[in-house]
Design an enzyme around this catalytic site. Structure first.
Site, PDB file in Angstrom:
ATOM      1  N   HIS A  50      50.240   3.445 110.694  1.00  0.00           N
ATOM      2  CA  HIS A  50      49.750   4.658 110.036  1.00  0.00           C
ATOM      3  C   HIS A  50      50.680   5.037 108.880  1.00  0.00           C
ATOM      4  O   HIS A  50      51.797   4.520 108.768  1.00  0.00           O
ATOM      5  CB  HIS A  50      49.637   5.799 111.056  1.00  0.00           C
ATOM      6  CG  HIS A  50      48.525   5.582 112.054  1.00  0.00           C
ATOM      7  ND1 HIS A  50      48.212   6.480 113.043  1.00  0.00           N
ATOM      8  CD2 HIS A  50      47.650   4.547 112.189  1.00  0.00           C
ATOM      9  CE1 HIS A  50      47.182   6.025 113.748  1.00  0.00           C
ATOM     10  NE2 HIS A  50      46.832   4.845 113.251  1.00  0.00           N
ATOM     11  N   GLU A  52      52.494   7.643 108.158  1.00  0.00           N
ATOM     12  CA  GLU A  52      53.807   8.210 108.489  1.00  0.00           C
ATOM     13  C   GLU A  52      54.783   7.097 108.886  1.00  0.00           C
ATOM     14  O   GLU A  52      55.968   7.136 108.559  1.00  0.00           O
ATOM     15  CB  GLU A  52      53.707   9.204 109.656  1.00  0.00           C
ATOM     16  CG  GLU A  52      52.700  10.317 109.473  1.00  0.00           C
ATOM     17  CD  GLU A  52      51.313   9.947 110.015  1.00  0.00           C
ATOM     18  OE1 GLU A  52      50.845   8.823 109.722  1.00  0.00           O
ATOM     19  OE2 GLU A  52      50.698  10.773 110.697  1.00  0.00           O
ATOM     20  N   ALA A 156      19.357   2.693  89.892  1.00  0.00           N
ATOM     21  CA  ALA A 156      19.393   2.598  88.435  1.00  0.00           C
ATOM     22  C   ALA A 156      17.978   2.859  87.935  1.00  0.00           C
ATOM     23  O   ALA A 156      17.012   2.348  88.516  1.00  0.00           O
ATOM     24  CB  ALA A 156      19.868   1.218  88.009  1.00  0.00           C
ATOM     25  N   ARG A 190      30.427  -0.714  96.013  1.00  0.00           N
ATOM     26  CA  ARG A 190      30.091  -1.505  97.202  1.00  0.00           C
ATOM     27  C   ARG A 190      31.337  -1.777  98.039  1.00  0.00           C
ATOM     28  O   ARG A 190      31.307  -1.688  99.261  1.00  0.00           O
ATOM     29  CB  ARG A 190      29.477  -2.855  96.801  1.00  0.00           C
ATOM     30  CG  ARG A 190      28.054  -2.756  96.323  1.00  0.00           C
ATOM     31  CD  ARG A 190      27.525  -4.136  95.965  1.00  0.00           C
ATOM     32  NE  ARG A 190      26.132  -4.068  95.541  1.00  0.00           N
ATOM     33  CZ  ARG A 190      25.427  -5.101  95.123  1.00  0.00           C
ATOM     34  NH1 ARG A 190      26.004  -6.297  95.046  1.00  0.00           N
ATOM     35  NH2 ARG A 190      24.172  -4.952  94.764  1.00  0.00           N
ATOM     36  N   LEU A 210      23.773  -8.619  97.495  1.00  0.00           N
ATOM     37  CA  LEU A 210      24.439  -7.444  98.085  1.00  0.00           C
ATOM     38  C   LEU A 210      25.898  -7.721  98.440  1.00  0.00           C
ATOM     39  O   LEU A 210      26.403  -7.232  99.441  1.00  0.00           O
ATOM     40  CB  LEU A 210      23.671  -6.928  99.314  1.00  0.00           C
ATOM     41  CG  LEU A 210      22.190  -6.601  99.099  1.00  0.00           C
ATOM     42  CD1 LEU A 210      21.567  -6.087 100.400  1.00  0.00           C
ATOM     43  CD2 LEU A 210      22.004  -5.550  97.990  1.00  0.00           C
TER      44      LEU A 210
END
Ligand SMILES: NC(=O)c1ccc[n+]([C@@H]2O[C@H](COP(=O)([O-])OP(=O)(O)OC[C@H]3O[C@@H](n4cnc5c(N)ncnc54)[C@H](OP(=O)(O)O)[C@@H]3O)[C@@H](O)[C@H]2O)c1
Ligand SMILES: [Zn+2]
Length: 353
Positions: A50, A52, A156, A190, A210
């Protein structure tokens, strides 16, 4: 350096984790002493340390000065996840003051991190740039507060308001609307979301990949809503990698995709979002077509929309959706115009791109 300035730095650091921390939140941390930044860190990837922990590692083994302040964009954790709790580390390292941007919406944490620090005699200041910190982690927060992924709509449109030009099509493949510079931006979008969803007729007509190609970044999970099974097995979305999830009403053979079955009478959007949430997918970019976008808008099931207007004129075709509110921000991308819409107030300076 005051708390607000240090928190701004945390937010900027946290964004380095965009696209790679999911299903976790983006988090940044800085250790400051007066005007000096002693160390900084951010959460780089799910399963990794993490923010920290990264920050204290960067600071090193020596004692943390009594007047040093640990500033962190999200409440430190108290639970044993894939890593030990950060509150324990802050206490063990003798940090005396902690500044927190926003509370962790995870019910396993939700205020208990702050309580635990205070119980250990640490001074905790909260709510510093809270709105910006919540905006930074809006995907994570939406998942916990609304039990669904954060929904970003994107389309679009031609300058006269169409998603495509009907008729006179020369085989499959999309018709160009946006300029090349905008494609780079769309691929960044994306790479920042966990999943990308398209409607069945978009796969039939456009055969999109994609994937993320114009920038380096992670490919989102590809998702196709096709209850009737009209999408060809040879479509690019079924080319095996990255993975694809097909939402359908009857199992299909010979498709290189995981399949999730929608029960008769179940709403397809609810079924899709429920399944994505179950998989800890924190956000989904809905890239059309018109009908699918229309259903998300009609149901009010969206958080953000990004609309690209190119310079082409189509004259006729699939009408682009309209939204019942004004854009919160508009900007030029080459010859295109981009309008951004949000359902909640977005702090001005936090659109990262
Ligand atoms: N310019 C752009 O940004 C853009 C982007 C994408 C596509 N396009 C164009 O858009 C065209 C395709 O758009 P389209 O409107 O014809 O089809 P589409 O939105 O791609 O496909 C229709 C979708 O609506 C879903 N649907 C039907 N009933 C629904 C309901 N009650 N609730 C939720 N979803 C429901 C269908 O799911 P079931 O099949 O399961 O019923 C299907 O996935 C293509 O020609 C493509 O060129 C343009
Ligand atoms: Zn932690």
């Amino acid at each position: 350096m005051d708390d607000a300035q240090a928190m701004q730095r945390c937010i900027r650091l946290a964004r380095n984790g965009a696209g790679s921390v999911q299903p976790n939140p983006m988090v940044g941390a800085v250790l400051v002493q007066g005007d000096r930044v002693l160390a900084e860190g951010w959460h780089r990837a799910a399963g990794g340390p993490h923010a920290e922990v990264e920050c204290l590692r960067a600071f090193g083994e020596g004692p943390v000065p009594a007047d040093a302040v640990m500033v962190v964009s999200l409440e430190p954790c108290v639970h044993h996840g894939r890593t030990p709790p950060c509150t324990d580390l802050l206490i063990a390292r003798g940090v005396r003051t902690v500044v927190v941007g926003c509370l962790d919406p995870n019910p396993l944490v939700a205020g208990r991190g702050i309580e635990r620090l205070r119980a250990a005699g640490i001074e905790v200041r909260t709510g510093v740039r809270e709105a910006e910190c919540r905006w930074l982690d809006r995907r994570f927060i939406t998942a916990f507060e609304q039990q669904r992924p954060y929904v970003v709509l994107k389309w679009a449109r031609s300058i006269d308001g169409f998603l495509d030009r009907s008729g006179s099509r020369e085989g499959r493949g999309p018709q160009r609307i946006s300029s090349p510079g905008t494609d780079v931006l769309v691929h960044r979008w994306r790479s920042e979301e966990a999943a990308i969803l398209v409607g069945a007729r978009t796969v039939v007509n456009d055969d999109p990949h994609l994937t993320v190609r114009h920038v380096s970044g992670r490919d989102p999970l590809r998702v196709v809503l096709d209850r009737q099974g009209i999408t060809p097995a040879a479509s690019h979305v079924y080319d095996g990698a990255p993975p694809t999830l097909l939402i359908t009403s009857a199992q299909r053979a010979g498709i290189a995709a995981e399949q999730h079955l929608v029960a008769p009478g179940d709403d397809p959007l609810d079924a899709t979002l429920r399944e994505l949430h179950r998989r800890e997918v924190r956000s989904v970019l809905v890239e059309g077509g018109g009908e699918l976008l229309h259903h998300f808008i009609r149901r009010g099931l969206w958080d953000e929309a990004r609309v690209i207007t190119g310079t082409v004129t189509f004259g006729a075709g699939t009408p682009a959706p309209t939204l019942p509110l004004a854009p919160c921000r508009s900007f030029a991308s080459g010859t295109d115009r981009i309008d951004l819409f949000t359902r909640t107030d977005a702090p001005d300076d936090t659109w990262a791109w």
